[in-house]
Design an enzyme around this catalytic site. Structure first.
Site, short mmCIF file in Angstrom:
data_model
loop_
_atom_site.label_atom_id
_atom_site.label_comp_id
_atom_site.label_asym_id
_atom_site.label_seq_id
_atom_site.Cartn_x
_atom_site.Cartn_y
_atom_site.Cartn_z
N ASP A 142 0.82 -1.21 0.00
CA ASP A 142 0.00 0.00 0.00
C ASP A 142 0.86 1.26 0.00
O ASP A 142 0.44 2.30 -0.50
CB ASP A 142 -0.90 0.05 1.25
CG ASP A 142 -1.92 -1.08 1.28
OD1 ASP A 142 -1.91 -1.91 0.38
OD2 ASP A 142 -2.72 -1.11 2.24
N ASP A 230 -2.39 5.81 -3.14
CA ASP A 230 -1.81 4.69 -2.40
C ASP A 230 -1.03 3.87 -3.42
O ASP A 230 -1.47 3.73 -4.58
CB ASP A 230 -2.91 3.80 -1.79
CG ASP A 230 -3.46 4.35 -0.48
OD1 ASP A 230 -3.21 5.53 -0.14
OD2 ASP A 230 -4.17 3.59 0.22
N HIS A 279 -7.49 0.12 -3.97
CA HIS A 279 -6.39 -0.76 -4.33
C HIS A 279 -6.81 -1.70 -5.48
O HIS A 279 -7.84 -2.36 -5.42
CB HIS A 279 -5.86 -1.55 -3.13
CG HIS A 279 -5.41 -0.61 -2.04
ND1 HIS A 279 -5.20 -1.01 -0.75
CD2 HIS A 279 -5.14 0.72 -2.06
CE1 HIS A 279 -4.82 0.03 -0.02
NE2 HIS A 279 -4.78 1.09 -0.81
N ASP A 281 -5.38 -4.45 -6.56
CA ASP A 281 -4.87 -5.82 -6.60
C ASP A 281 -5.81 -6.91 -6.10
O ASP A 281 -5.38 -8.05 -5.89
CB ASP A 281 -3.48 -5.91 -5.95
CG ASP A 281 -3.42 -5.33 -4.55
OD1 ASP A 281 -4.44 -4.80 -4.09
OD2 ASP A 281 -2.35 -5.39 -3.93
N ARG A 298 -16.17 -6.72 -11.38
CA ARG A 298 -15.59 -5.37 -11.55
C ARG A 298 -14.83 -5.35 -12.86
O ARG A 298 -13.60 -5.23 -12.87
CB ARG A 298 -14.62 -5.06 -10.41
CG ARG A 298 -15.14 -5.32 -9.02
CD ARG A 298 -14.01 -5.18 -8.00
NE ARG A 298 -14.44 -5.55 -6.66
CZ ARG A 298 -13.62 -5.74 -5.64
NH1 ARG A 298 -12.31 -5.57 -5.81
NH2 ARG A 298 -14.09 -6.06 -4.46
N SER A 333 -12.54 -7.46 0.71
CA SER A 333 -13.65 -8.30 0.28
C SER A 333 -13.17 -9.73 0.09
O SER A 333 -11.97 -10.03 0.22
CB SER A 333 -14.20 -7.76 -1.05
OG SER A 333 -13.27 -8.05 -2.07
N CYS A 385 -0.74 -7.83 -1.24
CA CYS A 385 -0.76 -6.69 -0.30
C CYS A 385 0.36 -6.77 0.73
O CYS A 385 0.96 -5.75 1.08
CB CYS A 385 -2.06 -6.65 0.48
SG CYS A 385 -3.55 -6.64 -0.50
N1 GLY Z 1 -10.09 -3.58 -2.73
C1 GLY Z 1 -9.79 -4.74 -2.05
C2 GLY Z 1 -10.92 -5.68 -1.98
O1 GLY Z 1 -11.61 -6.01 -2.90
O2 GLY Z 1 -11.16 -6.15 -0.95
#
Ligand code: GLY
Length: 403
Positions: A142, A230, A279, A281, A298, A333, A385
């Site tokens: 990050d 970030d 983020h 990734d 997404r 997530s 991460c």
């Molecule tokens: N942006 C990170 C996730 O999907 O949890």
């Protein structure tokens, strides 16, 4: 005792001939480490990884409410309304897994460094704001962006993470001393006043539908008041950097990156379908030249695919996560399933319980290295991460000659 013994030996090598076999193992390892020359260089996400930073969970906190964080913590999250140090048994378990991951990498000949945790359960302030707690140093990705011989400290966009770069300074100073060509850079520290955040997001009753509308319209919590980014919003493809515009990176941040890396082409992407876009990734994961996995909830919009299509890159849907919900007290997530760490174009680390992701990568011809990390997710994310590149073999290549 061994370390002290060894450092004496380093200064006075000639006096060490008498050492017994008991010391030969640790001493040899220590001397080998000392002899290893640090080289900072990494141009992409897939060339052979040789030196990496793996984060630590020590002292990590659930940060206190603040504007950017409130927008990001899912409305039904068990973290809402609480802050302070994370439970000790969770910290210990996460550290056990992170240490194990570090050993797995070392077993494959990859040099691993660790950050220096701080007292995260303390108030921090600048003339513009005060924060009740800090965050932690589990996810170096990050904060640190390695582009060639440069390691750049990101501005960050949460107040609780403003001082996090300090955990990496001992390593960065060491790299700077050991590699005379390393560039240590820090992006302008943002003021992070209330002007940086849209007041519309200061509610835990927005609802996912509204959030999806807003994020599809690129109406994010961060404004364009000042440069914000970030490091984990950036993916490196040699001469091209692909940057997610979302909650943690604004357009000014992307413009700053383009000005800062004039030898690169910087591309802005966004991913409608993510109600909490922070983020890149767990959304867009390059595996090797020509192949990217994209989160099927997404998808990259059609008009942003041109560069990949024209140059023969394939963007495939990633496999489904193996879990229906993230672990307790987790910001991320279930799509941390696709937060994999590529060791080289034939080898990839996948979280052990993510069986569908492992199966997909196996079918794509990759050797899958299973890593047990799920109980560390809550501390800042998955395998990508919790690492930051120091050295990957290879040079800066142009993977998108047709622009
Ligand atoms: N942006 C990170 C996730 O999907 O949890």
């Amino acid at each position: 005792y061994t370390l002290k013994f060894n450092s004496l030996c380093i200064e006075k090598k000639e006096n060490c001939s008498h050492i017994g076999s008991f010391f030969v193992g640790p001493r040899k390892k220590f001397m080998d480490q000392l002899r290893q020359k640090t080289i900072v260089s990494s141009w992409n996400e897939w060339d052979p990884l040789k030196h990496v930073i793996v984060g630590k969970a020590d002292g990590a906190c659930i940060p206190a409410p603040e504007p950017a964080l409130d927008a990001k913590v899912p409305e039904d999250s068990d973290m809402r309304g609480q802050f302070g140090p994370r439970p000790k048994e969770m910290v210990d378990k996460a550290n056990e897994l992170l240490d194990q991951f570090a050993s797995q990498l070392e077993g494959r000949g990859i040099r691993v460094d660790r950050p220096t945790p701080m007292e995260f359960n303390q108030k921090t302030s600048t003339p513009d704001w005060q924060a009740e707690t800090m965050f932690g140093c589990m996810p170096p990705r990050d904060v640190l962006l390695t582009v060639g011989k440069e390691i750049l400290e990101a501005t960050m966009s949460y107040r609780c993470r403003w001082f996090e770069y300090l955990c990496y300074r001992p390593l960065l100073q060491k790299y700077y001393d050991e590699d005379s060509e390393m560039r240590h850079e820090a992006a302008p520290k943002p003021r992070l006043t209330d002007h940086d955040y849209r007041q519309d997001y200061l509610s835990d009753k927005i609802g996912v539908q509204k959030r999806l509308e807003w994020t599809a319209n690129k109406f994010f919590v961060t404004t364009e008041e000042e440069v914000l980014f970030d490091a984990a919003d950036v993916l490196r493809f040699g001469k091209d950097l692909v940057v997610q515009h979302g909650f943690t990176t604004n357009l000014k941040g992307i413009d700053w990156l383009a000005r800062h890396f004039p030898g690169h082409r910087v591309h802005t992407v966004n991913f409608p379908g993510d109600p909490y876009p922070i983020h890149i990734d767990a959304t867009f994961t390059p595996i090797k030249p020509g192949l990217i996995m994209n989160n099927p909830q997404r998808r990259l919009p059609e008009e942003q695919r041109e560069m990949f299509d024209k140059n023969g890159w394939e963007i495939i849907d990633s496999a489904q996560p193996a879990h229906n919900s993230p672990p307790p007290l987790c910001y991320s997530s279930v799509w941390l399933s696709m937060n994999v760490l590529v060791l080289d174009t034939k080898t990839v680390c996948v979280e052990k319980s993510e069986v569908y992701q492992a199966e997909q990568l196996d079918k794509l011809g990759m050797e899958v290295v299973e890593v047990d990390l799920r109980d560390a997710y809550a501390f800042g994310g998955g395998l990508h991460c919790c690492t930051a590149d120091v050295y990957r073999e290879g040079t800066c290549e142009d993977y998108f000659p047709i622009q």
